[in-house]
Design a protein around this motif. Structure first.
Motif, PDB file in Angstrom:
ATOM      1  N   TYR A 127       0.835  -1.198   0.000  1.00 34.31           N
ATOM      2  CA  TYR A 127       0.000   0.000   0.000  1.00 34.31           C
ATOM      3  C   TYR A 127       0.871   1.249   0.000  1.00 34.31           C
ATOM      4  O   TYR A 127       1.003   1.946   0.992  1.00 34.31           O
ATOM      5  CB  TYR A 127      -0.931   0.007   1.206  1.00 34.31           C
ATOM      6  CG  TYR A 127      -1.597  -1.311   1.443  1.00 34.31           C
ATOM      7  CD1 TYR A 127      -2.447  -1.844   0.480  1.00 34.31           C
ATOM      8  CD2 TYR A 127      -1.374  -2.040   2.589  1.00 34.31           C
ATOM      9  CE1 TYR A 127      -3.053  -3.059   0.664  1.00 34.31           C
ATOM     10  CE2 TYR A 127      -1.977  -3.259   2.778  1.00 34.31           C
ATOM     11  CZ  TYR A 127      -2.813  -3.758   1.811  1.00 34.31           C
ATOM     12  OH  TYR A 127      -3.413  -4.968   2.002  1.00 34.31           O
ATOM     13  N   ARG A 140      -4.432   1.002  -1.865  1.00 31.13           N
ATOM     14  CA  ARG A 140      -5.238   0.456  -0.777  1.00 31.13           C
ATOM     15  C   ARG A 140      -6.684   0.233  -1.262  1.00 31.13           C
ATOM     16  O   ARG A 140      -7.300  -0.780  -0.974  1.00 31.13           O
ATOM     17  CB  ARG A 140      -5.212   1.401   0.432  1.00 31.13           C
ATOM     18  CG  ARG A 140      -6.023   0.928   1.604  1.00 31.13           C
ATOM     19  CD  ARG A 140      -5.480  -0.341   2.165  1.00 31.13           C
ATOM     20  NE  ARG A 140      -6.322  -0.799   3.250  1.00 31.13           N
ATOM     21  CZ  ARG A 140      -6.119  -1.890   3.910  1.00 31.13           C
ATOM     22  NH1 ARG A 140      -5.102  -2.652   3.611  1.00 31.13           N
ATOM     23  NH2 ARG A 140      -6.905  -2.237   4.869  1.00 31.13           N
ATOM     24  N   HIS A 189      -6.766  -2.757  -3.497  1.00 31.09           N
ATOM     25  CA  HIS A 189      -6.676  -3.988  -2.703  1.00 31.09           C
ATOM     26  C   HIS A 189      -8.029  -4.315  -2.068  1.00 31.09           C
ATOM     27  O   HIS A 189      -8.476  -5.466  -2.088  1.00 31.09           O
ATOM     28  CB  HIS A 189      -5.598  -3.853  -1.636  1.00 31.09           C
ATOM     29  CG  HIS A 189      -5.512  -5.045  -0.728  1.00 31.09           C
ATOM     30  ND1 HIS A 189      -4.964  -6.232  -1.132  1.00 31.09           N
ATOM     31  CD2 HIS A 189      -5.952  -5.243   0.537  1.00 31.09           C
ATOM     32  CE1 HIS A 189      -5.052  -7.116  -0.150  1.00 31.09           C
ATOM     33  NE2 HIS A 189      -5.652  -6.532   0.876  1.00 31.09           N
TER      34      HIS A 189
END
Length: 127
Positions: A21, A27, A30
């Protein structure tokens, strides 16, 4: 001998971050990937979030099964007739596709009618 590229700067590799990240966007990506994996690979025991049923087209919970099946049978019969009527207006390749759909609707109608018959037989046995 002269090297064409300089040596890399000396860094302490043990303190270097290994987090995937590096930015807020990674992020978010993800998290999106995790949601997609959870959606497709969710175990059967965990169905996920429950859907709310809206008031539009809701079936009253106190309607009995026989009435529901009778309504479904009439709806399927209407859909079958609409498909047959519309199929006559289409060229041959599309006509066969629509007639195939009409046949699937007819099979559903037969199943619902059999369920209605079964309910009637069970009711007669109880008397």
């Amino acid at each position: 001998m002269i090297k064409p590229t300089p040596n890399p700067p000396e860094e302490n590799l043990e303190t270097e971050s290994t987090s995937p990240y590096e930015s807020a966007d990674s992020r978010k990506l993800h998290d999106a990937a995790e949601r997609a994996l959870d959606h497709y690979l969710c175990p059967p025991g965990n169905p996920g979030p429950k859907r709310k049923s809206g008031p539009m087209y809701a079936v009253a919970p106190d309607v009995d099964s026989e009435e529901l099946l009778a309504n479904a049978s009439e709806t399927l019969a209407s859909a079958k007739h609409i498909a047959h009527d519309f199929a006559n207006l289409l060229p041959a390749p599309h006509r066969t596709t629509l007639l195939g759909i009409a046949q699937l609707v007819m099979i559903g109608e037969l199943a619902v009618n059999r369920a209605l018959d079964n309910l009637e037989i069970e009711a007669d046995k109880r008397l």
